[in-house]
Motif scaffolding. Structure first.
Motif, PDB file in Angstrom:
ATOM      1  N   THR A  92      56.133  44.886  42.102  1.00  0.00           N
ATOM      2  CA  THR A  92      56.429  42.985  41.180  1.00  0.00           C
ATOM      3  C   THR A  92      55.171  42.618  41.049  1.00  0.00           C
ATOM      4  OG1 THR A  92      56.574  42.644  43.610  1.00  0.00           O
ATOM      5  CG2 THR A  92      58.717  43.765  42.313  1.00  0.00           C
ATOM      6  N   SER A  93      54.045  43.162  41.927  1.00  0.00           N
ATOM      7  CA  SER A  93      53.162  42.055  40.999  1.00  0.00           C
ATOM      8  C   SER A  93      51.874  42.338  39.885  1.00  0.00           C
ATOM      9  CB  SER A  93      52.286  42.695  42.534  1.00  0.00           C
ATOM     10  OG  SER A  93      50.420  41.145  41.959  1.00  0.00           O
ATOM     11  N   ASN A  94      52.081  41.011  39.637  1.00  0.00           N
ATOM     12  CA  ASN A  94      51.501  40.825  37.228  1.00  0.00           C
ATOM     13  C   ASN A  94      50.241  41.884  37.864  1.00  0.00           C
ATOM     14  OD1 ASN A  94      53.544  40.323  36.786  1.00  0.00           O
ATOM     15  ND2 ASN A  94      53.388  37.899  37.345  1.00  0.00           N
ATOM     16  N   ASN A  95      49.785  41.415  38.791  1.00  0.00           N
ATOM     17  CA  ASN A  95      47.818  41.887  38.967  1.00  0.00           C
ATOM     18  C   ASN A  95      47.798  42.790  40.090  1.00  0.00           C
ATOM     19  OD1 ASN A  95      47.105  40.219  37.234  1.00  0.00           O
ATOM     20  ND2 ASN A  95      47.615  38.910  39.150  1.00  0.00           N
ATOM     21  N   GLY A  96      49.227  44.127  39.843  1.00  0.00           N
ATOM     22  CA  GLY A  96      49.413  44.662  41.102  1.00  0.00           C
ATOM     23  C   GLY A  96      47.736  46.127  40.370  1.00  0.00           C
ATOM     24  N   GLU A  97      47.313  46.232  39.512  1.00  0.00           N
ATOM     25  CA  GLU A  97      46.556  47.439  39.128  1.00  0.00           C
ATOM     26  C   GLU A  97      45.287  47.012  39.491  1.00  0.00           C
ATOM     27  OE1 GLU A  97      46.609  48.429  34.828  1.00  0.00           O
ATOM     28  OE2 GLU A  97      48.765  49.526  35.464  1.00  0.00           O
ATOM     29  N   GLU A  98      45.176  45.616  39.092  1.00  0.00           N
ATOM     30  CA  GLU A  98      43.171  45.425  40.064  1.00  0.00           C
ATOM     31  C   GLU A  98      43.701  45.466  41.350  1.00  0.00           C
ATOM     32  OE1 GLU A  98      42.555  41.254  37.620  1.00  0.00           O
ATOM     33  OE2 GLU A  98      43.242  42.175  35.270  1.00  0.00           O
ATOM     34  N   VAL A 139      39.026  48.136  46.226  1.00  0.00           N
ATOM     35  CA  VAL A 139      39.221  48.364  47.878  1.00  0.00           C
ATOM     36  C   VAL A 139      39.590  46.626  48.693  1.00  0.00           C
ATOM     37  CG1 VAL A 139      38.270  49.663  49.568  1.00  0.00           C
ATOM     38  CG2 VAL A 139      37.703  50.499  46.588  1.00  0.00           C
ATOM     39  N   ALA A 140      38.918  46.357  48.714  1.00  0.00           N
ATOM     40  CA  ALA A 140      38.784  45.395  49.520  1.00  0.00           C
ATOM     41  C   ALA A 140      40.099  44.741  49.099  1.00  0.00           C
ATOM     42  CB  ALA A 140      37.595  44.275  49.076  1.00  0.00           C
ATOM     43  N   SER A 141      40.549  43.895  47.847  1.00  0.00           N
ATOM     44  CA  SER A 141      42.235  43.464  47.756  1.00  0.00           C
ATOM     45  C   SER A 141      42.918  44.668  47.946  1.00  0.00           C
ATOM     46  CB  SER A 141      41.759  43.404  46.640  1.00  0.00           C
ATOM     47  OG  SER A 141      43.234  42.831  45.888  1.00  0.00           O
ATOM     48  N   ARG A 142      42.651  45.657  47.813  1.00  0.00           N
ATOM     49  CA  ARG A 142      43.882  46.550  48.288  1.00  0.00           C
ATOM     50  C   ARG A 142      43.654  46.617  49.943  1.00  0.00           C
ATOM     51  NH1 ARG A 142      42.760  52.768  46.410  1.00  0.00           N
ATOM     52  NH2 ARG A 142      40.886  52.280  48.256  1.00  0.00           N
ATOM     53  N   ASN A 143      42.372  46.908  50.458  1.00  0.00           N
ATOM     54  CA  ASN A 143      42.958  47.295  52.245  1.00  0.00           C
ATOM     55  C   ASN A 143      43.331  45.834  52.515  1.00  0.00           C
ATOM     56  OD1 ASN A 143      41.612  49.641  51.950  1.00  0.00           O
ATOM     57  ND2 ASN A 143      39.444  49.190  52.124  1.00  0.00           N
ATOM     58  N   ARG A 144      43.381  44.104  52.066  1.00  0.00           N
ATOM     59  CA  ARG A 144      43.920  43.555  52.581  1.00  0.00           C
ATOM     60  C   ARG A 144      45.346  43.561  52.451  1.00  0.00           C
ATOM     61  NH1 ARG A 144      41.132  40.065  49.425  1.00  0.00           N
ATOM     62  NH2 ARG A 144      42.594  39.680  48.467  1.00  0.00           N
ATOM     63  N   ARG A 145      46.039  43.708  50.957  1.00  0.00           N
ATOM     64  CA  ARG A 145      47.142  43.285  50.730  1.00  0.00           C
ATOM     65  C   ARG A 145      48.025  44.683  50.609  1.00  0.00           C
ATOM     66  NH1 ARG A 145      48.046  40.074  45.513  1.00  0.00           N
ATOM     67  NH2 ARG A 145      50.444  40.079  46.738  1.00  0.00           N
TER      68      ARG A 145
END
Length: 766
Positions: A726-732, A737-743
């Motif tokens: 549902t995130s608009n910036n999901g792909e980015e 990696v840092a954002s993915r690990n955090r969210r």
């Protein structure tokens, strides 16, 4: 006597000395040496000359003497002639008198001869009279022997016969009658022996007829001794350590001991006089060994009559069995008393041989009839009679080891019958149970259930409010009652004469394991095939309580263990079986819940090709809630879980219930993820994503209402996937990696990439 003359020349002096000898003996004694001397010296002539000279001198002396006394000599001659004439006259008179006396003597001799002849006749008459009297006495004694024999005074008859043979027959031994009676003595002795044996056989018959009553009385006395020993044990714990027939028990029972062979109270008097008389008579006759042989053969024949060809063990009061055991007991008691009261008539080997034979026959007979008995109560009665018999005969110093194998067979039969009966009871209890928590209406029922069950209530009795329910169903206390009854009835078999305590312990453990494993646990596990989770939950609860009961039972069996040689704890295999059954029930509950969850999730018919969610998507039921519009399957799923957690599964243990909750939530989350991760889904439109997000939120809301913080952790992957979609910036954010690990740390990178690809395709479709 004068000494002999040693000078051989002075023969005159020797002759002079010889003539002076006082007697002819001296004369000869002195003449003989002189003769021997002159014989060897040729001087015989000189001796004759000396003798002649001596004779001439003597004649001259006589003549001189006669010449000087001639007148007196003539007068003497005349007087001598006168005397001679008177002597002749007297001789004539004597001759006449002698003739007269001779005639008188001849007459007297004739009279004396007649007298002697008369006396001889009289003596003959007297001798004949005495002989007749002696013979009559012998005949009287002979008749008296037969009279005494007819009056059954056997020993008196034998004494009379002995007196007749050794005393009276010797007095008339020169008469023919003595020979005749002497020849009849062996026949009479045989008659006495046969008569006393006949009386003894009558006595033996009566003894055999009285053996059963004697055995019955001996059994009664043993029961009285049992009662007295129990009373002593109740009054003093010291006596609990001693069994019946132990030295302490025998000493303690001395004052109450009763001679059952001579008891006025029981109207028993066994008179051994006929046996003693028969033994003494045969011993007097020199037939002791023959009598012993005949007596032993008679007792063997009587022994064979005691054991029938068949026995009925199904009679009331065990009449047939009691009769046989009482006969054997009475027979053996008589044998033991005979051995003790006689001198080597019955040896211990003879008595033991008969006893062993009777025991072997009785054991064979009873063993052959055991198959007809299928009642545990009847088997217990049979065991009681045999045990009473064994204790009674042990008191009489008989070995009862031959009955040990029978008692073991009896116990195995008894345990098998009990196991079969309780197996039927357990199966009926399991099959008729309602598998609902047991309802209790009042404190009395509650106390009764708690007292018979292995159960420790979590709530204090004072805090209970009736009616209330137990966690287990009705089958559990009913099975506990049967288990206790089974234990008690198994232990009923144990007594002073069944000392195989290890056999009881092992049989009890194996039988209890079989009953619990095959009839209870297996039956409950078989019912796990049910499709009703509530029933499975109740079965699980019952299995858990049975598992706990097995631990308590192991401790109980350890404390009640009879065998002192056994070591280590008692381990019931049923404990493991109930544990495995409980695990199967847990798995079955999980399977049923997961299966229902799978069925409900399978009803989620998302139309992944639509751009926006319509009011109804391809027949998918929509439900409007506080959080928006939700799919029908998620509403049904939430309702099912809510009902299960708050009603159906509420009876589970808290730990298991929490585990099940966790597993169900995780499984539901995985199934929801599978809806969009499935390879069959190629694209995800915005409408589907919004609908899926609303359904997930609805499910998360339900989980949060459970107030179980640990559950939220199990939904992190699902919520992060929804957030990614549902995130608009999901792909980015995801590919950083840092954002993915955090969210999106819980999202699998590959699956996340595939989901983003599906979202991209869905946008392309729009």
């Amino acid at each position: 006597m004068p000494a002999l003359i040693d000078s051989g020349d002075d023969l005159a002096a020797a002759v002079q000395q010889i003539t002076l000898s006082a007697s002819d003996t001296d004369y000869v004694d002195q003449l003989v040496p002189v003769l021997k001397d002159v014989r060897y010296s040729d001087r015989a002539g000189q001796l004759v000359q000396a003798l002649n000279q001596f004779a001439s001198e003597r004649e001259a002396d006589i003549e001189r003497m006669c010449n000087s006394n001639h007148q007196e000599f003539i007068s003497s001659i005349n007087q001598l002639l006168s005397v001679r004439q008177g002597s002749v006259d007297l001789t004539a008179e004597i001759l006449e008198l002698n003739q007269s006396i001779q005639k008188s003597t001849e007459n007297l001799a004739g009279q004396k001869k007649s007298l002697v002849e008369a006396r001889g006749v009289r003596q003959n008459i007297n001798d004949t009279t005495e002989a007749l009297n002696a013979c009559l006495e012998v005949l009287r004694l002979a008749n008296q022997v037969h009279d005494l024999l007819g009056k059954k005074n056997h020993y008196a008859a034998l004494r009379a016969l002995d007196e007749l043979q050794n005393v009276h027959l010797r007095e008339v031994s020169r008469y023919k009658i003595a020979e005749l009676i002497e020849k009849s003595v062996p026949a009479t002795q045989k008659l006495i022996a046969e008569a006393v044996m006949s009386d003894l056989n009558t006595w033996l018959y009566r003894i055999r007829e009285a053996s059963q009553y004697l055995g019955e009385v001996s059994f009664f006395q043993t029961e009285m001794r049992r009662a007295r020993q129990r009373e002593r044990a109740d009054n003093d714990d010291y006596f609990t350590r001693f069994k019946l027939n132990s030295a302490v028990e025998l000493v303690a029972d001395e004052n109450d001991e009763l001679d059952i062979l001579d008891s006025e109270e029981n109207q028993i008097h066994v008179d051994f006089s006929p046996l003693f008389e028969c033994l003494h008579i045969h011993e007097t006759l020199g037939r002791r060994e023959v009598f012993q042989t005949e007596y032993a053969a008679t007792r063997r024949r009587q022994k064979e009559l005691l054991i029938p060809s068949s026995i009925n063990l199904l009679e009331e009061e065990d009449a047939d069995l009691s009769r046989i055991l009482e006969d054997i007991a009475g027979f053996a008691i008589i044998e033991r008393a005979t051995m003790n009261r006689t001198d080597s008539l019955r040896s211990n080997a003879d008595v033991e041989e008969l006893w062993d034979s009777m025991c072997h026959s009785a054991v064979t007979l009873i063993s052959g009839a055991l198959h007809t008995v299928d009642s545990d109560e009847k088997l217990l009665q049979i065991k009681g009679r045999i045990s009473l018999f064994m204790q009674t005969m042990s008191h009489w110093r008989y070995s009862t080891s031959s009955f040990d194998a029978l008692m073991l067979s009896l116990f195995n039969k008894y345990a098998e019958v009990l196991k079969r009966r309780f197996s039927e009871d357990f199966l009926e209890i399991v099959s008729t149970d309602d598998y609902m928590p047991m309802r209790i209406n009042n404190p009395e029922e509650y106390d009764k259930v708690v007292s018979v069950s292995w159960y420790s209530p979590e709530t204090a009795f004072e805090e209970l409010a009736f009616p209330c329910v137990f966690p287990f169903s009705q089958m559990y206390p009913l099975c506990c009652i049967d288990i206790r009854n089974f234990l008690n009835q198994i232990y009923l078999f144990s007594d002073d004469h069944f000392e195989r305590s290890s056999v009881i312990d092992d049989t009890l453990k194996s039988s209890l394991d079989t009953l619990l494993c095959q009839d209870v646990c297996a039956s409950l596990v078989e019912r796990l095939r049910s499709q009703y989770p509530g029933q499975i939950v109740q079965i699980l609860t019952n299995l858990s309580h049975f598992e706990t009961a097995c631990h308590d039972l192991s401790e109980l069996l350890f404390q009640a263990r009879h065998s002192s040689s056994a070591v280590g704890p008692v381990v019931l295999q049923a404990t493991t079986q109930f544990q495995k059954g409980r695990q199967q029930a847990e798995q079955r509950i999980f399977e049923l819940v997961k299966s229902k969850i799978d069925d409900l999730v399978d009803n989620a018919d998302y139309n992944f090709d639509l751009v926006s969610p319509p009011s109804r998507q391809g027949g998918v039921r929509q439900v409007v809630g506080a959080g928006g519009t939700h799919s029908g399957f998620i509403v049904d799923l939430r309702g099912y879980l809510d009902l299960s957690f708050n009603s159906t599964l509420v009876g589970l243990a808290p730990v298991l219930r929490e585990e099940l909750y966790t597993d169900c939530i995780i499984h539901t989350a995985n199934q929801l993820l599978e809806l969009i991760i499935s390879p069959s889904v190629h694209r995800l439109s915005r409408g589907v994503i919004d609908q899926f997000a609303a359904d997930v939120a609805y499910f998360v809301e339900f989980v949060q209402q459970l107030q179980m913080p640990s559950m939220a952790q199990n939904l992190e992957e699902l919520t992060q996937v929804v957030a990614l979609l549902t995130s608009n910036n999901g792909e980015e954010e995801f590919f950083d990696v840092a954002s993915r690990n955090r969210r999106y740390g819980k999202v699998d990178p590959q699956q996340g990439a595939e989901l983003l690809e599906k979202v991209y395709r869905g946008r392309a479709l729009g």
